[in-house]
Design a protein around this motif. Structure first.
Motif, short mmCIF file in Angstrom:
data_model
loop_
_atom_site.label_atom_id
_atom_site.label_comp_id
_atom_site.label_asym_id
_atom_site.label_seq_id
_atom_site.Cartn_x
_atom_site.Cartn_y
_atom_site.Cartn_z
N UNK A 132 96.18 -43.91 20.19
CA UNK A 132 96.93 -42.82 19.56
C UNK A 132 96.46 -41.45 20.04
N UNK A 133 95.21 -41.35 20.50
CA UNK A 133 94.72 -40.08 21.03
C UNK A 133 94.51 -40.14 22.54
N UNK A 134 94.40 -41.36 23.11
CA UNK A 134 94.25 -41.51 24.56
C UNK A 134 95.15 -42.64 25.05
N UNK A 135 96.43 -42.39 25.12
CA UNK A 135 97.33 -43.44 25.61
C UNK A 135 97.01 -43.86 27.04
N UNK A 136 96.43 -42.95 27.81
CA UNK A 136 95.99 -43.26 29.17
C UNK A 136 94.49 -43.01 29.25
#
Length: 484
Positions: free
Chosen positions: A344-348
């Motif tokens: 949710x905060x680092x999709x990649x």
């Protein structure tokens, strides 16, 4: 929370599972174990738990004691920032109260309550934390950075003529101790023994007891000296703070600061150096001027935080977190590493996090790491100065051959062998001898050391006295954590 109260559908039945089968990572109630067979790769375990349960998942720690592991970034932040609901006082944990967790539990070194600011609450926490913060505020950060640079030159001088080195045992595990001994006001105590003791103490083994006794002896003698004759160092300011800490409180907090700072910074240094030496993405960004060494350090704290988890937080009342019902007395693990890769905060997860310091590496809330700027400085200046001295350093083995020791609390790189062109030692009083402009790489920035006293040479290890009476394992464990 008990294993019987949470039995998710579709879990494996480990009975009869063949050796090596992932089912061996499943314990009572179908809960996933965070230790033993099946938990060798905790990163994968956390992702499986996230897929199955979401941001907060039930799991088992050693001896199948149930606990919640917090996997979501915002849920972890809520955990640390809500002291009205969640405490660090281990005495609140249900399994501690009902005797499920016994004194010889493998995690007791992490769970044994102590009168320290990290376990205290309310007015007592404010009193103890104020003393630690006050002492930290007196540190001359510019002077510390100069000392880090000199200490780095001193360490590099010990192996630069050989053309080969292990940057874990010969650098990452030594620089933080040299710096912390200087900050605490005991530079003459830096030696091989204190480095070995600091590495050994958190392991909770028989040798860790002797290591703890050695470190506590050093710190109690330091406390007595500074009580009698204060100087301008961390220890003296801690003693003289208006909070009026006792000698026992002073020495115990010195141990807390020394061991936490050492362990976390040693891991951080090793992680940053490994990435700089092996990750083409980092090399490209550094070579192109898109990333500085301090920014590389911050990126590492997103990707490989020095501590993977912190055990633990404990519910003071019934609560809801991440869609799970948390009961009074439940234990929770602060999931630093899994929280840092929350989709949710680092999709990649390969995306550059440059300029973003919202990682969980230093925790948060009332118990946020008070010395994080010192850790950053050791990593920033140390990596910069090392690579300036050895601009041609490269990994001396296949990246796949690197090995880690992984526990619930952290993932420690065992060795980082490098090779480089042999070069002569450098006077630590002099400015660094930089390569010619046409030869010098632009992977890192350069620090300029000031003239200061030379970092002390290691002295012979001090012997650890044998106890007059041979105590049992449990008595030695209690003495260890009480600092006796």
């Amino acid at each position: 929370m008990t294993p019987e109260s949470f039995s998710p559908a579709g879990t494996y039945d480990p009975a009869g599972a063949p050796p090596g089968c992932p089912a061996h990572g499943i314990g009572p109630g179908g809960l996933r174990r965070l230790y033993g067979p099946g938990a060798e790769d905790l990163e994968s375990v956390y992702e499986e738990l996230r897929t199955e349960h979401g941001a907060v998942a039930p799991a088992l720690v050693h001896e199948d004691v149930p606990i919640w592991v917090v996997l979501g970034h915002s849920e972890n932040m809520h955990l640390v920032r809500t002291p009205s609901h969640f405490s660090r006082d281990t005495r609140l944990w249900g399994p501690m109260q009902d005797g499920t967790v016994k004194p010889d539990h493998p995690l007791m070194p992490h769970l044994a309550w102590q009168p320290l600011c990290c376990h205290a609450e309310g007015d007592e926490h404010l009193r103890l934390r104020a003393a630690v913060n006050g002492a930290i505020s007196t540190i001359d950060h510019r002077g510390v950075r100069r000392h880090i640079n000199r200490a780095t030159q001193h360490l590099v001088n010990r192996f630069c003529e050989q053309g080969r080195a292990d940057l874990v045992s010969q650098f990452a595990e030594r620089l933080p101790m040299m710096v912390m001994c200087e900050i605490l006001g005991m530079p003459d105590e830096y030696n091989d023994r204190i480095v070995e003791a600091a590495r050994d103490l958190p392991k909770g083994t028989e040798t860790a007891i002797a290591s703890n006794e050695y470190i506590m002896d050093v710190l109690m003698r330091l406390t007595a000296r500074r009580r009698a004759q204060p100087e301008d160092d961390f220890t003296s300011h801690l003693i003289n703070h208006p909070a009026r800490l006792t000698d026992q409180e002073v020495s115990q907090h010195l141990r807390l600061v020394l061991i936490i700072a050492y362990e976390s910074t040693a891991n951080l240094l090793a992680n940053v150096l490994r990435v700089v030496l092996t990750d083409p993405r980092f090399r490209a960004q550094l070579n192109g001027g898109q990333m500085t060494v301090p920014q590389a350090v911050e990126q590492s704290m997103w990707d490989e935080p020095p501590f993977s988890t912190i055990l633990g937080y404990f519910a003071k009342q019934d609560a809801e977190l991440g869609g799970q019902r948390i009961r009074k007395g439940d234990g929770l693990i602060l999931g630093i590493a899994p929280g840092n890769v929350d989709p949710r905060v680092r999709p990649d997860t390969k995306a550059n996090m440059q300029g973003n310091r919202s990682h969980l590496a230093f925790s948060g809330g009332p118990h946020e790491c008070p010395g994080q700027d010192i850790g950053r400085a050791i990593a920033d200046v140390g990596v910069d100065a090392l690579l300036t001295r050895l601009p041609d350093a490269e990994l001396a083995c296949d990246e796949d051959d690197l090995q880690w020791e992984e526990t619930l609390s952290n993932r420690h790189l065992v060795a980082l062998p490098v090779k480089f062109a042999p070069r002569s030692q450098q006077d630590v009083m002099a400015r660094p001898a930089h390569p010619a402009p046409s030869q010098r790489r632009t992977d890192w920035q350069v620090s300029t050391p000031q003239r200061e006293p030379v970092a002390p040479e290691p002295v012979a290890p001090a012997p650890v006295p044998e106890p007059a009476v041979r105590l049992g394992a449990f008595q030695r464990l209690l003495r260890w954590w009480r600092g006796e």
